[in-house]
Design an enzyme around this catalytic site. Structure first.
Site, PDB file in Angstrom:
ATOM      1  N   GLY A  55      -3.892  30.795 -18.998  1.00 34.37           N
ATOM      2  CA  GLY A  55      -4.007  29.620 -19.851  1.00 34.37           C
ATOM      3  C   GLY A  55      -3.246  29.858 -21.143  1.00 34.37           C
ATOM      4  N   ALA A  56      -3.649  29.180 -22.218  1.00 30.46           N
ATOM      5  CA  ALA A  56      -2.926  29.288 -23.488  1.00 30.46           C
ATOM      6  C   ALA A  56      -2.942  30.710 -24.036  1.00 30.46           C
ATOM      7  CB  ALA A  56      -3.515  28.315 -24.503  1.00 30.46           C
ATOM      8  N   GLN A 110     -16.178  31.335 -16.585  1.00 26.36           N
ATOM      9  CA  GLN A 110     -15.662  32.042 -15.412  1.00 26.36           C
ATOM     10  C   GLN A 110     -15.785  33.558 -15.529  1.00 26.36           C
ATOM     11  OE1 GLN A 110     -11.646  30.766 -14.507  1.00 26.36           O
ATOM     12  NE2 GLN A 110     -12.142  28.611 -14.836  1.00 26.36           N
ATOM     13  N   HIS A 156     -12.831  37.191 -26.361  1.00 30.49           N
ATOM     14  CA  HIS A 156     -14.071  36.605 -26.884  1.00 30.49           C
ATOM     15  C   HIS A 156     -15.211  37.322 -26.175  1.00 30.49           C
ATOM     16  CE1 HIS A 156     -16.918  33.902 -28.614  1.00 30.49           C
ATOM     17  NE2 HIS A 156     -17.125  33.180 -27.535  1.00 30.49           N
ATOM     18  N   GLY A 208      -3.712  29.924 -28.634  1.00 32.67           N
ATOM     19  CA  GLY A 208      -2.682  30.729 -28.002  1.00 32.67           C
ATOM     20  C   GLY A 208      -1.265  30.338 -28.379  1.00 32.67           C
TER      21      GLY A 208
END
EC number: 1.1.1.86
Length: 492
Positions: free
Chosen positions: A46-47, A110, A132, A158
């Site tokens: 992702g980002a 996830q 995180h 990001g």
């Protein structure tokens, strides 16, 4: 699994909440060398996943992406992004067993599934990285004792991580080692090298803890960073339209006002933001901010209490298990608001007009930043951490609203942040909608404050109060490390 923070005794909780040290630049003299020659596998593209990977590769690290087999077979967006940027892509089974560092950059919800899938494949003595710590602190994920667990948390989306790196700079970053998982004592060396590879060492690195990062991050995003901007947008727009303001002008003033106002905040803190107002407007904004702080302090404290106790994370994880019913309902409701559906304004609004006609917005920013900071510090979080999770990130979130209103903000932030944002905004809007919004005067929003008379002693006292707030003291020091920050372009 049990909430990790709640398994600690009070002394341990306070110790981890208060862990925060600004690291010297000399501590990064070796930059990313500790990880050179090692295999780094990122899970998730992702980002954060893509942009951290690009930076790490440009810093000389060996980067590959592990994706689920179905994502590869179906050539999903994550596969396309990784392959189009020239990265090696493979399944967990292909890449994880050879990896020295596995970086889990998938969404929070996830994390458990990802960790449970990759952990049996990880070789003895490998390292697991997060950006995180929710999975470790709130979920209480148990990691094999031979595995080192570290965190590198850039304090920006990001896309900003990449853009600042390309400019030869970086973004402020928190790093930490999980105290339960540092068997070889190399966790800090790994975290430092990873942070340097993303460029974070050029903007300032805080040595923190998983606990301090999670609790402060949740508090900031729920309150001032997202929740306050959403509540302020909805309240401000409705107020303007109810008083006869053209909905298109009202929408633009709000949508781009947050970005313009917080750009001053980024460059010079609350002091500079307030200095952009005329003296009469500054006095009015200060009075409104003090009123707002009095009204909203209990709400900020409730959010902090629920974050510390685990009440918030428990409620959100219950919604995960219920197919995100609450999250998706709140998202749909936001999309139907008048602000989100207002027409676009074709005219130009000068930069100063956003300040002159946005006194209430300035007051909301000041009140929200100070309340978030004060509430975190009173709960044991160190001032530097509280600054980064309140004032520092606000211009970046405001910029997302400038792109596509609240929709864009809620798309860009994590699902965790979005869920917390709705919790806060859904409480803040009715709290302020009645007596407070009804008490606003002409000149508070949509028009400039009339008159020029100012009491010198009152102005002196207000200026001193603004400049002497603890967030201004710590902010002055931390911004000294970020003098190369690029200016966010403000809209006309």
């Amino acid at each position: 699994m049990a909430n990790y923070f709640n398994t600690l005794n009070l002394r341990q909780q306070l110790d981890q909440l208060g862990k925060c040290r600004f690291m010297g630049r000399d501590e990064f003299a070796d930059e990313a060398s500790y990880l050179k020659g090692k295999k780094v596998v990122i899970v998730g593209c992702g980002a954060q996943g893509l942009n951290q990977g690009l930076n790490m590769r440009d810093s000389g690290l060996d980067i590959a992406y592990a994706l689920r087999a179905e994502a590869i077979a179906e050539k999903r967006a994550s596969w396309r992004k990784a392959t189009e940027n020239g990265f090696t892509v493979g399944t967990y089974e292909d890449l994880i067993p050879q990896a020295d560092l596995i970086v889990n950059l998938t969404p929070d919800k996830q994390h458990s599934a990802v960790v449970q899938a990759v952990q049996p494949l990880m070789k003895q003595g490998a390292a697991l990285g997060y950006s995180h710590g929710f999975n470790i602190v709130e979920v209480g994920e148990q990691i094999r004792k031979d595995i080192t667990v570290v965190m590198v948390a850039p304090k920006c989306p990001g896309t900003e991580v990449r853009e600042e790196y390309k400019r030869g700079f970086g973004v402020p970053t928190l790093i930490a080692v999980h105290p339960e998982n540092d068997p070889k004592g190399e966790g800090m060396a790994i975290a430092k090298a990873w942070a340097a590879a993303t460029g974070g060492h050029r903007a300032g690195v805080l040595q923190s803890s998983f606990v301090a990062e999670v609790k402060s991050d949740l508090m900031g995003e729920q309150t001032i960073l997202c929740g306050m901007l959403q509540a302020g947008s909805l309240l401000g727009f409705d107020k303007l339209v109810s008083e006869g303001t053209d909905p298109a002008y009202a929408e633009k003033l709000i949508q781009f006002g947050w970005e313009t106002i917080t750009e001053a905040l980024k460059q010079g803190g609350i002091t500079l933001m307030m200095d952009r107002l005329s003296n009469p407007a500054k006095l009015r904004a200060y009075a409104l901010s003090e009123q707002l702080k009095g009204i909203m302090a209990p709400l900020f404290q409730k959010h902090m209490d629920d974050i510390i106790s685990g009440e918030f994370s428990g409620g959100m994880m219950a919604d995960w298990a219920n197919d995100d019913v609450k999250l998706l309902t709140w998202r749909e409701e936001t999309g139907k608001t008048a602000f989100e559906n207002a027409p676009q304004f074709d005219g130009k609004i000068a930069e100063q007009e956003y300040f002159d006609n946005g006194v209430l917005m300035v007051a909301m920013v000041k009140a929200g930043v100070e309340l978030a900071f004060e509430t975190m510090v009173s709960s044991g979080i160190i001032e530097e951490s509280a600054y980064y999770e309140s004032l520092h990130e606000l211009p970046l979130i405001a910029n997302t609203i400038a792109r596509k209103r609240l929709y864009e903000m809620n798309v860009v932030i994590s699902d965790t942040a979005e869920y917390g944002n709705y919790l806060f905004a859904n409480a803040a809007v009715p709290l302020l909608k009645g007596a407070f919004m009804a008490s606003l005067q002409p000149g508070d929003l949509g028009k400039a404050v009339a008159g020029t008379e100012v009491d010198n002693a009152q102005l002196r006292d207000v200026n001193e109060a603004i400049r002497n707030h603890p967030i201004e003291t710590v902010g002055h020091t931390l911004r000294g490390y970020m003098k190369d920050m690029k200016r966010i372009a403000v809209a006309g």
